[in-house]
Design an enzyme around this catalytic site. Sequence first.
Site, PDB file in Angstrom:
ATOM      1  CB  ALA A  78      -0.927   0.004   1.223  1.00 36.54           C
ATOM      2  CG  ASP A  79       3.010   4.828  -1.522  1.00 36.71           C
ATOM      3  OD1 ASP A  79       3.925   4.671  -0.697  1.00 36.71           O
ATOM      4  OD2 ASP A  79       2.836   5.889  -2.155  1.00 36.71           O
TER       5      ASP A  79
END
Length: 202
Positions: A78-79
Amino acid sequence: MTVWRGKYPLILASQSSARQRLLGNTGIQFEAIPANIDERAVQQSAALAGAGDIAAFLAREKALAVSMAEAESYVIGADQTLAVGQTLFTKPAGRQAAAEQLRALAGRVHELHSAVAVARAGRILFETIDVARMTMRSLSDAEIAAYLDEAGESVTSSVGAYRLEGLGVHLFERVEGDHFTILGLPLLPLLNFLRSEQLLAI
């Protein structure tokens, strides 16, 4: 009964305490193994400019990096990026940088682009991105100083120098978007994917 039905542990390729807390709150058992990548170097090598494109690319790279070593497991990467128009922000290096970010964001709308990807055996199986629009209220220098005094070193751990789930809520007059997206993990589409793979009991 355990919620997770996978044969191998689910892995979250993140050291983010917020993401670990969000996933943990679902009752899913998982292991946190941060991806050992230089995010800024990877971003520069990809030559991407759009905030959403960067978040999606880094989410994929994190998932793939850990998946290479944990081939049997489903790995979540995730980012999140923060942008005002075409201007991207990164985590502030200290109090002065945090104050500068808050002055730049005060009285304006910024966007949080949150991406999530799932890899297995070095291949991306799922990815999605969502956007939240955040309207920060106008802030005086005195208010910014008071906030920074109260928040302390935690302001350097988040882009924009705030955590909406904590003291950062005082900085906003309007928030448009999914709660999980704002905290950096588009959880509902992620759960839908895991469910489609028959990996969840619920």
